[in-house]
Design a protein around this motif. Structure first.
Motif, PDB file in Angstrom:
ATOM      1  N   ALA A 144       0.676  -1.181   0.080  1.00  0.00           N
ATOM      2  CA  ALA A 144       0.056  -0.040   0.061  1.00  0.00           C
ATOM      3  C   ALA A 144       0.861   1.087   0.151  1.00  0.00           C
ATOM      4  N   ASP A 145       0.457   2.252  -0.809  1.00  0.00           N
ATOM      5  CA  ASP A 145       1.172   3.393  -0.984  1.00  0.00           C
ATOM      6  C   ASP A 145       1.131   4.253   0.552  1.00  0.00           C
ATOM      7  N   PRO A 146       2.168   4.996   0.825  1.00  0.00           N
ATOM      8  CA  PRO A 146       2.309   5.899   1.992  1.00  0.00           C
ATOM      9  C   PRO A 146       0.749   6.497   2.288  1.00  0.00           C
ATOM     10  N   GLY A 147       0.204   6.433   3.476  1.00  0.00           N
ATOM     11  CA  GLY A 147      -1.303   7.340   3.434  1.00  0.00           C
ATOM     12  C   GLY A 147      -2.309   6.260   3.464  1.00  0.00           C
ATOM     13  N   LEU A 148      -2.052   5.140   2.934  1.00  0.00           N
ATOM     14  CA  LEU A 148      -3.206   4.199   3.072  1.00  0.00           C
ATOM     15  C   LEU A 148      -3.033   3.461   4.226  1.00  0.00           C
ATOM     16  N   SER A 149      -4.086   3.361   5.101  1.00  0.00           N
ATOM     17  CA  SER A 149      -4.044   2.511   6.258  1.00  0.00           C
ATOM     18  C   SER A 149      -4.431   1.124   5.961  1.00  0.00           C
ATOM     19  N   PRO A 150      -4.345   0.404   7.112  1.00  0.00           N
ATOM     20  CA  PRO A 150      -4.782  -1.108   6.900  1.00  0.00           C
ATOM     21  C   PRO A 150      -6.441  -1.148   6.550  1.00  0.00           C
ATOM     22  N   ALA A 151      -7.216  -0.208   7.109  1.00  0.00           N
ATOM     23  CA  ALA A 151      -8.444   0.012   7.071  1.00  0.00           C
ATOM     24  C   ALA A 151      -8.905   0.298   5.581  1.00  0.00           C
ATOM     25  N   ASP A 152      -8.131   1.424   4.941  1.00  0.00           N
ATOM     26  CA  ASP A 152      -8.243   1.653   3.673  1.00  0.00           C
ATOM     27  C   ASP A 152      -8.176   0.432   2.692  1.00  0.00           C
ATOM     28  N   VAL A 153      -7.026  -0.357   2.963  1.00  0.00           N
ATOM     29  CA  VAL A 153      -6.913  -1.561   2.105  1.00  0.00           C
ATOM     30  C   VAL A 153      -8.175  -2.648   2.121  1.00  0.00           C
ATOM     31  N   GLU A 154      -8.523  -2.733   3.612  1.00  0.00           N
ATOM     32  CA  GLU A 154      -9.833  -3.569   3.753  1.00  0.00           C
ATOM     33  C   GLU A 154     -10.895  -3.024   2.919  1.00  0.00           C
ATOM     34  N   ALA A 155     -10.992  -1.705   2.993  1.00  0.00           N
ATOM     35  CA  ALA A 155     -12.064  -1.108   2.233  1.00  0.00           C
ATOM     36  C   ALA A 155     -11.814  -1.648   0.599  1.00  0.00           C
ATOM     37  N   LEU A 156     -10.661  -1.453   0.083  1.00  0.00           N
ATOM     38  CA  LEU A 156     -10.324  -1.619  -1.274  1.00  0.00           C
ATOM     39  C   LEU A 156     -10.447  -3.274  -1.541  1.00  0.00           C
TER      40      LEU A 156
END
Length: 259
Positions: A144-156
């Motif tokens: 994941a790019d800097p600034g993307l959190s684990p929660a953001d990745v889960e949403a993706l």
């Protein structure tokens, strides 16, 4: 959906590993995964990937990371590598944090997690491809790019899982059917031709006539082919050349895919 279908068709039409890789990683970058690692081997044995020179490693990461992750063997110490060895499919790295927090990782794996975190690598996804043989294995890591959190990745993952898996699978299936070329395993056109005639069951005398050279020159081509492929016998060279898609293929004039 039309965009994904068009992308899958472009990847499938690739004639070089670089082309398939660039099509797929370009799309992954639009989702927030500008750093991508891919590895594939046809020579896995027990818990090793075999000779690293026979494996294919691709990455969009910078040179410092490449030296550390691939050449330094760091990849084999990570918990996601362990997961990829034992599983097929796709997952996010949420389980890694949970296992780390619960103390379920080995000391080596926990240290790898800390080192990744120090470099800002805290979230991502892994794809482990189904093995087509007992000796082969391939896997893909999306950082994941800097600034993307684990929660953001889960949403993706929840919204784009099937698309990500489809692109990853098409890239992998295309790559494993293309010639795996590198400066360490390069064969000249004459060496490839000699191996192909041997694979057809021709004797040295037959090959000499077919290639318009002396038997001694045929033996030289075969010897150099064995050296390039790091094997002892011509039969092994034929088998390995076929496994790496280096013979009986329409090879591009220049290829830079194997890094």
């Amino acid at each position: 959906m039309r965009e994904i279908l068009a992308l899958l068709n472009r990847i499938a039409a690739s004639t070089k590993i670089d082309d398939a890789w660039e099509q797929a990683t370009g799309w992954f970058a639009t989702l927030g995964f500008g750093r991508v690692n891919y590895g594939f081997t046809r020579f896995k044995h027990l818990k090793t990937i075999g000779d690293p020179e026979d494996a294919l490693f691709l990455t969009t990461c910078d040179a410092d990371y490449v030296r550390r992750y691939f050449q330094g063997g760091f990849y084999a110490k990570t918990p996601v590598f362990r997961w990829a060895e034992r599983n097929s499919g796709i997952c996010t790295w949420t389980w890694v944090k949970e296992a780390y927090d619960a103390g379920r990782l080995s000391a080596e794996e926990a240290e790898a997690v800390r080192q990744n975190a120090a470099m800002g690598i805290v979230a991502g996804m892994s794809v482990s491809f189904p093995a087509v043989s007992s000796r082969s294995k391939g896997a893909l890591g999306l950082l994941a790019d800097p600034g993307l959190s684990p929660a953001d990745v889960e949403a993706l993952f929840a919204s784009r899982r099937d698309e990500i898996l489809a692109v990853a699978n098409m890239m992998h299936l295309t790559i494993v059917h293309l010639p795996q070329l590198s400066r360490h395993r390069a064969l000249s056109p004459r060496q490839r031709e000699a191996l192909e005639w041997v694979a057809d069951g021709k004797t040295t005398q037959d090959v000499a006539l077919l290639m318009g050279v002396s038997p001694a020159m045929v033996e030289k081509h075969l010897r150099l082919a064995r050296e390039a492929l790091a094997v002892e016998t011509t039969a092994q060279a034929v088998a390995k050349g076929a496994l790496l898609n280096m013979i009986f293929q329409r090879l591009p004039e220049v290829a830079h895919a194997a890094r």
